[in-house]
Each structure stands twice: as C-alpha cells, then as structure tokens.
Design a protein around this motif. Structure first.
Motif, PDB file in Angstrom:
ATOM      1  N   GLU A 193      23.476  97.832 -46.698  1.00  0.00           N
ATOM      2  CA  GLU A 193      23.749  97.006 -47.877  1.00  0.00           C
ATOM      3  C   GLU A 193      23.097  97.594 -49.124  1.00  0.00           C
ATOM      4  OE1 GLU A 193      24.483  92.934 -48.335  1.00  0.00           O
ATOM      5  OE2 GLU A 193      23.679  92.460 -46.357  1.00  0.00           O
ATOM      6  N   LEU A 194      21.848  98.020 -48.978  1.00  0.00           N
ATOM      7  CA  LEU A 194      21.130  98.555 -50.140  1.00  0.00           C
ATOM      8  C   LEU A 194      21.819  99.805 -50.674  1.00  0.00           C
ATOM      9  CD1 LEU A 194      18.522  97.802 -51.691  1.00  0.00           C
ATOM     10  CD2 LEU A 194      17.379  99.617 -50.412  1.00  0.00           C
ATOM     11  N   THR A 195      22.286 100.655 -49.766  1.00  0.00           N
ATOM     12  CA  THR A 195      23.000 101.869 -50.187  1.00  0.00           C
ATOM     13  C   THR A 195      24.303 101.509 -50.903  1.00  0.00           C
ATOM     14  OG1 THR A 195      22.077 103.074 -48.298  1.00  0.00           O
ATOM     15  CG2 THR A 195      23.978 104.047 -49.408  1.00  0.00           C
ATOM     16  N   ALA A 196      25.036 100.547 -50.334  1.00  0.00           N
ATOM     17  CA  ALA A 196      26.294 100.129 -50.959  1.00  0.00           C
ATOM     18  C   ALA A 196      26.064  99.586 -52.366  1.00  0.00           C
ATOM     19  CB  ALA A 196      26.974  99.067 -50.100  1.00  0.00           C
ATOM     20  N   TRP A 197      24.991  98.807 -52.521  1.00  0.00           N
ATOM     21  CA  TRP A 197      24.724  98.198 -53.824  1.00  0.00           C
ATOM     22  C   TRP A 197      24.064  99.164 -54.794  1.00  0.00           C
ATOM     23  CZ3 TRP A 197      27.381  94.275 -55.207  1.00  0.00           C
ATOM     24  CH2 TRP A 197      27.855  93.399 -54.232  1.00  0.00           C
ATOM     25  N   ALA A 198      23.820 100.389 -54.361  1.00  0.00           N
ATOM     26  CA  ALA A 198      23.413 101.434 -55.298  1.00  0.00           C
ATOM     27  C   ALA A 198      24.628 102.079 -55.959  1.00  0.00           C
ATOM     28  CB  ALA A 198      22.586 102.505 -54.581  1.00  0.00           C
ATOM     29  N   PHE A 199      25.815 101.906 -55.336  1.00  0.00           N
ATOM     30  CA  PHE A 199      27.044 102.487 -55.876  1.00  0.00           C
ATOM     31  C   PHE A 199      27.948 101.452 -56.555  1.00  0.00           C
ATOM     32  CE2 PHE A 199      25.909 105.650 -52.626  1.00  0.00           C
ATOM     33  CZ  PHE A 199      26.079 106.823 -53.338  1.00  0.00           C
ATOM     34  N   LEU A 200      28.086 100.279 -55.939  1.00  0.00           N
ATOM     35  CA  LEU A 200      29.030  99.280 -56.438  1.00  0.00           C
ATOM     36  C   LEU A 200      28.763  98.837 -57.880  1.00  0.00           C
ATOM     37  CD1 LEU A 200      29.422  97.158 -53.196  1.00  0.00           C
ATOM     38  CD2 LEU A 200      31.237  98.432 -54.343  1.00  0.00           C
ATOM     39  N   PRO A 201      27.503  98.664 -58.307  1.00  0.00           N
ATOM     40  CA  PRO A 201      27.276  98.222 -59.696  1.00  0.00           C
ATOM     41  C   PRO A 201      27.758  99.211 -60.745  1.00  0.00           C
ATOM     42  CG  PRO A 201      25.318  97.846 -58.351  1.00  0.00           C
ATOM     43  CD  PRO A 201      26.249  98.687 -57.543  1.00  0.00           C
ATOM     44  N   LEU A 202      27.824 100.499 -60.401  1.00  0.00           N
ATOM     45  CA  LEU A 202      28.382 101.472 -61.348  1.00  0.00           C
ATOM     46  C   LEU A 202      29.838 101.140 -61.637  1.00  0.00           C
ATOM     47  CD1 LEU A 202      26.763 104.663 -59.832  1.00  0.00           C
ATOM     48  CD2 LEU A 202      26.404 103.847 -62.178  1.00  0.00           C
ATOM     49  N   MET A 203      30.560 100.744 -60.602  1.00  0.00           N
ATOM     50  CA  MET A 203      31.943 100.321 -60.785  1.00  0.00           C
ATOM     51  C   MET A 203      32.012  99.001 -61.548  1.00  0.00           C
ATOM     52  SD  MET A 203      34.122  97.810 -59.370  1.00  0.00           S
ATOM     53  CE  MET A 203      33.500  97.483 -57.731  1.00  0.00           C
ATOM     54  N   VAL A 213      27.365  86.330 -45.095  1.00  0.00           N
ATOM     55  CA  VAL A 213      26.830  87.515 -44.420  1.00  0.00           C
ATOM     56  C   VAL A 213      25.312  87.513 -44.483  1.00  0.00           C
ATOM     57  CG1 VAL A 213      26.797  90.047 -44.412  1.00  0.00           C
ATOM     58  CG2 VAL A 213      28.921  88.829 -44.945  1.00  0.00           C
ATOM     59  N   TRP A 214      24.755  87.215 -45.644  1.00  0.00           N
ATOM     60  CA  TRP A 214      23.297  87.172 -45.788  1.00  0.00           C
ATOM     61  C   TRP A 214      22.685  86.117 -44.884  1.00  0.00           C
ATOM     62  CZ3 TRP A 214      22.965  87.377 -51.897  1.00  0.00           C
ATOM     63  CH2 TRP A 214      23.227  88.683 -52.295  1.00  0.00           C
ATOM     64  N   ILE A 243      18.190  93.615 -53.286  1.00  0.00           N
ATOM     65  CA  ILE A 243      19.557  94.045 -53.549  1.00  0.00           C
ATOM     66  C   ILE A 243      19.910  93.788 -55.014  1.00  0.00           C
ATOM     67  CG2 ILE A 243      21.983  93.526 -53.056  1.00  0.00           C
ATOM     68  CD1 ILE A 243      21.142  93.072 -50.122  1.00  0.00           C
ATOM     69  N   ALA A 244      19.512  92.624 -55.529  1.00  0.00           N
ATOM     70  CA  ALA A 244      19.784  92.291 -56.923  1.00  0.00           C
ATOM     71  C   ALA A 244      19.072  93.257 -57.865  1.00  0.00           C
ATOM     72  CB  ALA A 244      19.355  90.855 -57.209  1.00  0.00           C
ATOM     73  N   THR A 245      17.859  93.655 -57.507  1.00  0.00           N
ATOM     74  CA  THR A 245      17.097  94.581 -58.342  1.00  0.00           C
ATOM     75  C   THR A 245      17.814  95.919 -58.465  1.00  0.00           C
ATOM     76  OG1 THR A 245      14.996  93.545 -57.750  1.00  0.00           O
ATOM     77  CG2 THR A 245      14.899  95.793 -58.593  1.00  0.00           C
ATOM     78  N   ARG A 262      30.470  99.395 -43.172  1.00  0.00           N
ATOM     79  CA  ARG A 262      29.714  99.650 -41.944  1.00  0.00           C
ATOM     80  C   ARG A 262      28.663  98.576 -41.661  1.00  0.00           C
ATOM     81  NH1 ARG A 262      26.841 104.843 -42.280  1.00  0.00           N
ATOM     82  NH2 ARG A 262      26.725 104.677 -40.009  1.00  0.00           N
ATOM     83  N   VAL A 263      28.543  97.585 -42.551  1.00  0.00           N
ATOM     84  CA  VAL A 263      27.630  96.464 -42.301  1.00  0.00           C
ATOM     85  C   VAL A 263      28.166  95.636 -41.145  1.00  0.00           C
ATOM     86  CG1 VAL A 263      26.710  94.304 -43.271  1.00  0.00           C
ATOM     87  CG2 VAL A 263      26.796  96.372 -44.682  1.00  0.00           C
TER      88      VAL A 263
END
Length: 456
Positions: free
Chosen positions: A37-47, A157-158, A174-176, A220-221
């Motif tokens: 999740e943390l990895t995904a949320w490192a990319f998704l906010p750019l979008m 999910v959380w 994750i929010a950070t 993959r989560v």
C-alpha cells in the motif's frame, strides 16, 4: 545542546521520522500489505495532482482568463465547479458501494484507479478555448467520480487488514506519503506552466504513467477475510447495504442518533470549509495577481507540505479517543485558518496568506484522518461501507452547494470593496460546527459515564 550538535540531532530526528514508515515498524502480520500500500501511494498521488482542485482551479483561472466566450463570472463559477468536483464525485459513492457489495474489493479499487488515470491523460489534449475550459472541468469532475469509489471502499480494506490499535497509524503514514508526493507534483505543475502553457502536453501523460504504476502495485494488496466479508455482505439484510437511495441515508441516521448528530455538525462545519478553496483561488488572481507557482503554493503545496508534520500528532490523538471528542479539538484549526484568511485578504497581506495556508494544512491533516476513519467509531464491521457511504454522500451534497455559494458571496463582497468578508461567513459556520462538536462531546461523556444512582 550546543549549536555544533544541532545538525547531528536534526539528522537523527529525520532518520527516526523516515524509519517510522518502514514496514518493520509494524507487527510482522501487517508488513506485507502495508509495504504494498505504501509503495502504491507513493505513485498514485502524482496522478491525482492532475485532478487536484487547488492546482486545477489555478490552471483554469489563469490559463483561460480572457478567452473568448468565457466571461469573468463564468470562469469564477467554473472554478467553483472544480472546487466542488470531489464532492460531486462523492454523490456517486452509494453507487460504487452498491456495485462493490459482495465483490473482491482490491480488483474493484484497481479498476477505479485506472479509470481516474484515463481522465488525467486526456488533459493532454485540452485546447486553450472555451470548449477546452469546460473539457478541463468535466475531466476533473469525472476523475473525482471514479476516485470517490476508491475513497469509499478502501476503508473496508483498511478495517480488514489493520487492527483498531494500528489503523490510525497506518492511515496516517499513508496519508503523509500521499500529501508529500502530491505537494511535489503541484510544484512541478506550477513550475512547468510558468515557463510554458503547452507544458501540459508533457506533464499530464507523465502523471498518468505514475498512476498506472501505482494501480499495478496496489493490485497486489491482499484483503484479509475477503471470502468471509463478501459472504456477510451478500447475506446481510438489504437495509444494511449501501445504495444510491436517499432513504438509505435517512434510515441509517434514524437508527443511529449519535451518528446523525455528528453528521449534522459536519454539515455546518464542512460547509464553511468548502467555501474557502474556490474563493482563495479567485482572490489570488483578482486581488493579488500572483503567478502560477505562488498561487499553487498557497492553494495546494503549502497545505499539503504542512500535513506530514501534523498527521502523526492528530493520528495519536484520534487513536485514543472517539471521533466526536477528536473533532471537538480539531475543528478549531479551521476556525483559526478562516480568521487568518479574513485578515489577510481584507488588509491585502500576501505573506499572511502563506500562514493561513499552513494553518489550513494543519486542519486538513486531522480532517483527512477523521474523514476516512471517523465513521468507524459508530459503524459495526459489516456496515462499514454503508456508514462511510452516508458520510461521503452527505459531503457530496454540501460540496455541491458550498463552493458556488462561496463564489456568489465573494462576488457580492468584492463589488462592495471587501472581498475578505467572504471568509467571515466561513468563520461563522466553522465556529457553529465547532460548538456543535463540543455539545456532542458533553453528551458522549454523559452517555458513557452516567451519574451514579443515589442510594435509596
């Protein structure tokens, strides 16, 4: 401590902060899903920066000002539509919750992430005409319609993957990451547009690529107890499922009076908050004539950059108390921000707008956590999505109205020579909402700790 040791101490503090995000900081059973999740949320906010209201409102106001076929008031109300976009999307949360009932949540979420990414990549083809302005507004709104499904369903999910004791901490981390990355993307967009308006042809496809990568990682989560949850959702009574039927909202609030009181305070309090965004965007152009970078700094980057410093504090507070008690404290951050915006605009104090934006970021930090997790102080596990859907849909209703009311009030006050008084209205609503949370907290304490019966 001597000044010579300050750099070392600062590095140690930074190291401790960064290491707190490592999966090893959590219990072993939580690490794999958290890492993904943390990895995904490192990319998704750019979008997501490609549909972020503050950034895209600035792009619309500055990029299309003076375009033939768009009057000044038309542009201002279009900015209001962008500010309302997330809330408009929230009105579809019941639809997404209903469609996700009994289905595998992670693939469903992944599909919504890809759909949102498609809206961002289409920004590449926007022409600088009146049609292009409305195309931009439409894509932002459509993107948030898809993303509202992500916001609504990911709390399930959380809840399944992280115990109560860890959930606020995980959501906070994750929010950070999310806000730091989105702030970086806002800087990129502002910097690029100040150099060339045509840079959107390169920037937005790049943002979309990051969105696709984030969605692939998120796919993959694994959701713990997926089969059990789906079975409980399918076999539960129809009245316990989320739906688009407005009667569902009335039924939930009628059954849970405490939640109804909380939602009533959120309606008043949130209405005041949702008036701030579009008016700040318009005022920065009409009253201060800022460039892209300064405008995006105030509307997007500074609030987002401040949030990581405030999120851990708010997360610890939320983790040890009911959301009503949390809101009774947290709401005063928005009261302070509204007051600062009022003073800054009325007295033309541009530096104070940066301070007001930072204070708004402190409020957003706690609001993000309470907005995503607050309903879980009321909802039983199998009705989590339903309660969240009620919350999201009510946010959509006020968000559909408040930005336009804010623009209307601003127009009236600006014509009278006092544009800053718009924020006096926000301030009043914020104070009313904050006082409501204080009353709810008093009632909560009475219910949880009734007075001892007198001896007979």
């Amino acid at each position: 401590m001597s000044f010579l040791h300050l750099p070392t101490a600062s590095l140690k503090l930074l190291g401790a902060f960064v290491s707190s995000f490592h999966p090893r900081a959590l219990r072993p059973m939580l690490r794999r899903n958290y890492a993904r999740e943390l990895t995904a949320w490192a990319f998704l906010p750019l979008m997501l920066a490609g549909i972020q209201a503050g950034t895209m409102g600035v792009v619309l106001k500055k990029g299309f000002e003076g375009v033939e076929g768009l009057g000044e008031n038309t542009i201002d109300y279009a900015v209001g539509a962008i500010a309302a976009s997330a809330a408009i999307g929230n009105l579809s949360s019941g639809l997404w919750s209903s469609l996700a009932t009994g289905r595998r949540k992670v693939p469903f979420l992944t599909g919504l992430m890809i759909a949102t990414t498609c809206c961002v990549v289409l920004m590449t083809f926007i022409p600088w005409t009146a049609f292009g302005a409305w195309m931009l507004v439409s894509l932002v709104v459509l993107g948030w319609i898809f993303w509202s499904g992500v916001v609504t369903i990911r709390t399930t999910v959380w809840r399944a993957n992280y115990p109560d004791a860890d959930r606020a901490t995980v959501a906070g981390r994750i929010a950070t990451v999310q806000v730091l990355v989105m702030a970086l993307a806002g800087l990129l967009i502002g910097y690029a547009l100040d150099r060339s308006m045509e840079s959107i042809r390169l920037v937005f496809p790049l943002l979309a690529v990051f969105g696709v990568v984030g969605a692939m990682v998120y796919s993959r989560v694994r959701l713990r107890g997926q089969s059990r949850l789906a079975r409980a959702e399918r076999t539960g009574s129809a009245s316990e499922r989320a739906s688009m039927n407005p009667l569902m909202i009335l039924r939930v609030l009628g059954e849970d009076r405490r939640y109804a009181g909380y939602m009533a305070c959120m309606m008043v309090f949130g209405f005041g908050n949702l008036m701030i965004g579009p008016t700040v965007t318009i005022i920065l152009e009409d009253e201060f004539q800022t460039d892209y970078l300064v405008a995006i700094l105030i509307t997007t980057v500074i609030p987002l950059a401040i949030m990581p410093f405030a999120i851990p504090i708010w997360a610890r507070l939320l983790g040890r108390m009911h959301v009503i008690s949390f809101r009774a404290v947290h709401s005063w951050a928005f009261v302070t921000a509204s007051l600062l915006f009022l003073i800054a605009v009325e007295f033309r104090l541009l530096p104070l707008l940066f301070v007001a934006a930072a204070t708004l970021g402190i409020g957003f930090a706690g609001g993000m956590l309470a907005w995503n997790l607050g309903h879980q102080s009321f909802a039983p596990p199998h009705r989590d999505t339903q309660y969240m859907s009620v919350h999201v849909m009510l946010t959509g209703i006020r968000g559909l109205i408040a930005p336009f009311i804010g623009v209307l009030i601003y127009t009236s006050f600006a014509q009278a020579g006092h544009p800053g008084l718009t924020f006096a209205v926000s301030l009043g609503l914020n104070i009313l909402g904050a006082l409501g949370f204080l009353l709810l907290r008093r009632q909560l304490r009475r219910d949880d700790h009734p007075p001892a019966a007198e001896p007979s």
